[in-house]
Design a protein around this motif. Structure first.
Motif, PDB file in Angstrom:
ATOM      1  N   ALA A 282      -0.403  -2.320 -11.456  1.00 21.37           N
ATOM      2  CA  ALA A 282      -0.088  -2.211 -10.028  1.00 21.37           C
ATOM      3  C   ALA A 282      -1.347  -2.348  -9.181  1.00 21.37           C
ATOM      4  CB  ALA A 282       0.594  -0.872  -9.754  1.00 21.37           C
ATOM      5  N   LEU A 283      -2.434  -1.694  -9.583  1.00 14.85           N
ATOM      6  CA  LEU A 283      -3.681  -1.765  -8.818  1.00 14.85           C
ATOM      7  C   LEU A 283      -4.185  -3.201  -8.728  1.00 14.85           C
ATOM      8  CD1 LEU A 283      -5.572   1.392 -10.159  1.00 14.85           C
ATOM      9  CD2 LEU A 283      -4.556   1.101  -7.891  1.00 14.85           C
ATOM     10  N   ARG A 284      -4.098  -3.925  -9.849  1.00  9.15           N
ATOM     11  CA  ARG A 284      -4.547  -5.321  -9.860  1.00  9.15           C
ATOM     12  C   ARG A 284      -3.712  -6.153  -8.880  1.00  9.15           C
ATOM     13  NH1 ARG A 284      -4.329  -5.847 -14.832  1.00  9.15           N
ATOM     14  NH2 ARG A 284      -6.520  -5.578 -15.366  1.00  9.15           N
ATOM     15  N   LYS A 285      -2.398  -5.968  -8.919  1.00  8.47           N
ATOM     16  CA  LYS A 285      -1.506  -6.720  -8.034  1.00  8.47           C
ATOM     17  C   LYS A 285      -1.726  -6.360  -6.567  1.00  8.47           C
ATOM     18  CE  LYS A 285       2.683  -7.863 -10.680  1.00  8.47           C
ATOM     19  NZ  LYS A 285       4.147  -7.612 -10.729  1.00  8.47           N
TER      20      LYS A 285
ATOM     21  N   ASN B 143       0.837  -1.192   0.000  1.00 16.48           N
ATOM     22  CA  ASN B 143       0.000   0.000   0.000  1.00 16.48           C
ATOM     23  C   ASN B 143       0.878   1.251   0.000  1.00 16.48           C
ATOM     24  OD1 ASN B 143      -2.663   1.151  -0.027  1.00 16.48           O
ATOM     25  ND2 ASN B 143      -3.308  -0.530   1.310  1.00 16.48           N
ATOM     26  N   ALA B 144       0.232   2.413  -0.212  1.00 15.91           N
ATOM     27  CA  ALA B 144       0.957   3.678  -0.255  1.00 15.91           C
ATOM     28  C   ALA B 144      -0.030   4.808  -0.011  1.00 15.91           C
ATOM     29  CB  ALA B 144       1.649   3.856  -1.611  1.00 15.91           C
TER      30      ALA B 144
ATOM     31  N   GLU C 188      -9.999   9.595  -6.172  1.00 16.74           N
ATOM     32  CA  GLU C 188      -9.140   8.496  -6.603  1.00 16.74           C
ATOM     33  C   GLU C 188      -9.086   8.396  -8.133  1.00 16.74           C
ATOM     34  OE1 GLU C 188      -7.012   6.576  -4.849  1.00 16.74           O
ATOM     35  OE2 GLU C 188      -7.581   7.942  -3.237  1.00 16.74           O
ATOM     36  N   PHE C 189     -10.227   8.555  -8.796  1.00 21.56           N
ATOM     37  CA  PHE C 189     -10.229   8.528 -10.260  1.00 21.56           C
ATOM     38  C   PHE C 189      -9.339   9.634 -10.822  1.00 21.56           C
ATOM     39  CE2 PHE C 189     -14.598   6.426 -10.000  1.00 21.56           C
ATOM     40  CZ  PHE C 189     -14.138   5.197 -10.446  1.00 21.56           C
ATOM     41  N   GLU C 190      -9.440  10.825 -10.234  1.00 18.09           N
ATOM     42  CA  GLU C 190      -8.633  11.945 -10.710  1.00 18.09           C
ATOM     43  C   GLU C 190      -7.140  11.702 -10.470  1.00 18.09           C
ATOM     44  OE1 GLU C 190      -9.216  14.994 -12.426  1.00 18.09           O
ATOM     45  OE2 GLU C 190     -10.862  13.656 -12.937  1.00 18.09           O
ATOM     46  N   ALA C 191      -6.810  11.091  -9.328  1.00 21.89           N
ATOM     47  CA  ALA C 191      -5.407  10.800  -9.046  1.00 21.89           C
ATOM     48  C   ALA C 191      -4.878   9.715  -9.971  1.00 21.89           C
ATOM     49  CB  ALA C 191      -5.230  10.386  -7.585  1.00 21.89           C
ATOM     50  N   ASP C 192      -5.717   8.738 -10.339  1.00 17.25           N
ATOM     51  CA  ASP C 192      -5.303   7.734 -11.323  1.00 17.25           C
ATOM     52  C   ASP C 192      -4.981   8.401 -12.656  1.00 17.25           C
ATOM     53  OD1 ASP C 192      -5.612   5.636  -9.532  1.00 17.25           O
ATOM     54  OD2 ASP C 192      -7.606   5.078 -10.260  1.00 17.25           O
ATOM     55  N   ARG C 193      -5.882   9.283 -13.098  1.00 14.90           N
ATOM     56  CA  ARG C 193      -5.659   9.977 -14.369  1.00 14.90           C
ATOM     57  C   ARG C 193      -4.390  10.841 -14.288  1.00 14.90           C
ATOM     58  NH1 ARG C 193      -6.180  14.803 -16.073  1.00 14.90           N
ATOM     59  NH2 ARG C 193      -7.159  15.488 -14.131  1.00 14.90           N
ATOM     60  N   GLY C 194      -4.258  11.593 -13.178  1.00 15.28           N
ATOM     61  CA  GLY C 194      -3.082  12.434 -13.015  1.00 15.28           C
ATOM     62  C   GLY C 194      -1.807  11.630 -12.912  1.00 15.28           C
ATOM     63  N   GLY C 195      -1.878  10.466 -12.244  1.00 13.50           N
ATOM     64  CA  GLY C 195      -0.701   9.607 -12.135  1.00 13.50           C
ATOM     65  C   GLY C 195      -0.283   9.061 -13.483  1.00 13.50           C
ATOM     66  N   GLY C 196      -1.272   8.692 -14.317  1.00 11.80           N
ATOM     67  CA  GLY C 196      -0.962   8.230 -15.667  1.00 11.80           C
ATOM     68  C   GLY C 196      -0.286   9.303 -16.490  1.00 11.80           C
ATOM     69  N   GLU C 197      -0.715  10.560 -16.306  1.00  6.54           N
ATOM     70  CA  GLU C 197      -0.104  11.671 -17.041  1.00  6.54           C
ATOM     71  C   GLU C 197       1.311  11.950 -16.553  1.00  6.54           C
ATOM     72  OE1 GLU C 197      -2.845  14.859 -16.487  1.00  6.54           O
ATOM     73  OE2 GLU C 197      -4.230  14.152 -18.062  1.00  6.54           O
ATOM     74  N   ILE C 198       1.500  11.934 -15.233  1.00  6.33           N
ATOM     75  CA  ILE C 198       2.830  12.223 -14.687  1.00  6.33           C
ATOM     76  C   ILE C 198       3.842  11.162 -15.107  1.00  6.33           C
ATOM     77  CG2 ILE C 198       4.186  12.352 -12.549  1.00  6.33           C
ATOM     78  CD1 ILE C 198       1.705  13.667 -11.242  1.00  6.33           C
TER      79      ILE C 198
ATOM     80  N   VAL D 134       2.463   3.816  -9.158  1.00 11.31           N
ATOM     81  CA  VAL D 134       1.821   4.071  -7.873  1.00 11.31           C
ATOM     82  C   VAL D 134       2.271   5.401  -7.285  1.00 11.31           C
ATOM     83  CG1 VAL D 134       1.765   3.315  -5.450  1.00 11.31           C
ATOM     84  CG2 VAL D 134       1.378   1.670  -7.287  1.00 11.31           C
ATOM     85  N   MET D 135       3.570   5.654  -7.313  1.00  9.18           N
ATOM     86  CA  MET D 135       4.053   6.904  -6.727  1.00  9.18           C
ATOM     87  C   MET D 135       3.644   8.109  -7.562  1.00  9.18           C
ATOM     88  SD  MET D 135       5.033   5.440  -4.134  1.00  9.18           S
ATOM     89  CE  MET D 135       5.287   6.981  -3.251  1.00  9.18           C
ATOM     90  N   ALA D 136       3.462   7.920  -8.869  1.00  5.80           N
ATOM     91  CA  ALA D 136       2.914   9.002  -9.694  1.00  5.80           C
ATOM     92  C   ALA D 136       1.486   9.316  -9.263  1.00  5.80           C
ATOM     93  CB  ALA D 136       2.961   8.615 -11.169  1.00  5.80           C
ATOM     94  N   HIS D 137       0.713   8.281  -8.943  1.00  8.25           N
ATOM     95  CA  HIS D 137      -0.644   8.463  -8.419  1.00  8.25           C
ATOM     96  C   HIS D 137      -0.607   9.288  -7.134  1.00  8.25           C
ATOM     97  CE1 HIS D 137      -4.711   7.046  -6.981  1.00  8.25           C
ATOM     98  NE2 HIS D 137      -4.098   7.165  -5.806  1.00  8.25           N
TER      99      HIS D 137
END
Length: 284
Positions: A223-226, A98-99, A203-213, A129-132
């Motif tokens: 990572a989420l699946r694992k 977790n993080a 959380e949805f917004e952080a996923d999108r932002g993490g994908g962009e970063i 994950v850390m980008a998220h």
């Protein structure tokens, strides 16, 4: 940034109102006034100290480029890509993967990950994950998360006090013990619902932002699946002791969590993965 400040203000006002209701049931008008003063003080305290409390709850250990070079440099590279100040970096010695991120603004932020997540994920997935988590910092979600967690814990404690010690109405008569019992259940539930009203969309917004970063939304999806798979059956004692902090984690850390629908602190992982896969397909 402006909209998040509005959300934070609404959250703080709603939780302050809950303090007033509980105080009124404990001690009438005088109890309401004292509870409002206590709640206002808690709001100020939470603004400045909730991040330190969160890190202390999880016994997080700060690391740097010497003590954890690969992890620290991974966060540094992502912070540079996001054009953000370098956050403080922490490791939590727990088996559950977790993080989370915390701090009142990007200039006073911290990110933390468990040793379990570092063992389960490969470099690319951990980077996602850390980008998220950095996206949470960039969107200033961390202020909302840390304040709501601190205040929800305080409301639960105050409601428990009401259940065990009862209270008096405005005329000084003892309150109905059934009403006190209902208050002890409904007050922390109301605080949790206030948190959840914000957390799932966040959380949805952080996923999108993490994908962009990171430039790699599929890594975060993997990572989420694992994390969800490996987190099952691996309790995190600090989260179980402080369930109000569960909404800050990338995946719900609570063991034996049977809540669903309205009472979920996080969106369904499959829906998060589907959105990230669509983001990758569309090249965004």
């Amino acid at each position: 940034m402006g909209f998040n400040w509005i959300k934070t203000s609404i959250l703080m006002a709603a939780i302050l109102a809950l303090f007033g209701v509980i105080g009124g049931m404990l001690g009438g008008k005088g109890g309401m006034l004292l509870a409002l003063l206590f709640g206002g003080g808690m709001n100020v305290f939470a603004y400045w100290n909730s991040d330190k409390m969160m890190l202390r709850m999880y016994n997080a250990q700060e690391v740097d480029a010497t003590t954890a070079p690969e992890f620290y440099n991974l966060v540094a590279e992502l912070a540079q890509r996001a054009q953000m100040p370098m956050p403080r970096v922490y490791v939590i010695h727990e088996e559950q993967p977790n993080a989370f991120a915390t701090g009142r603004d990007p200039e006073h932020a911290a990110v933390a990950a468990t040793t379990g997540i570092m063992r389960v994920l490969d470099y690319r997935e951990l980077r996602g994950v850390m980008a998220h988590e950095l996206a949470h910092v960039k969107h200033r979600d961390t202020l909302i998360s840390t304040i709501s967690a601190t205040m929800a814990g305080a409301i639960s404690a105050l409601a428990n006090f009401a259940m065990f010690f009862g209270g008096r109405d405005s005329d000084g008569r003892p309150n109905n013990p059934i009403a006190n019992l209902a208050l002890a259940f409904l007050a922390p539930l109301a605080a949790a619902l206030i948190q959840m009203a914000i957390s799932r969309a966040r959380e949805f917004e952080a996923d999108r932002g993490g994908g962009e970063i990171s430039g790699d939304p599929l890594a975060l999806a993997n990572a989420l699946r694992k994390i969800e798979y490996y987190a099952q059956g691996r309790p995190m004692p600090a989260a179980d002791a402080h369930p109000e902090t569960a909404q800050m984690m990338i995946i719900n850390p609570l063991s034996g969590d049977s809540l669903s629908g309205l009472f979920r602190t996080h969106p369904h992982t499959e829906e998060r993965i589907a959105r990230l896969n669509e983001m990758a397909r569309n090249g965004r």
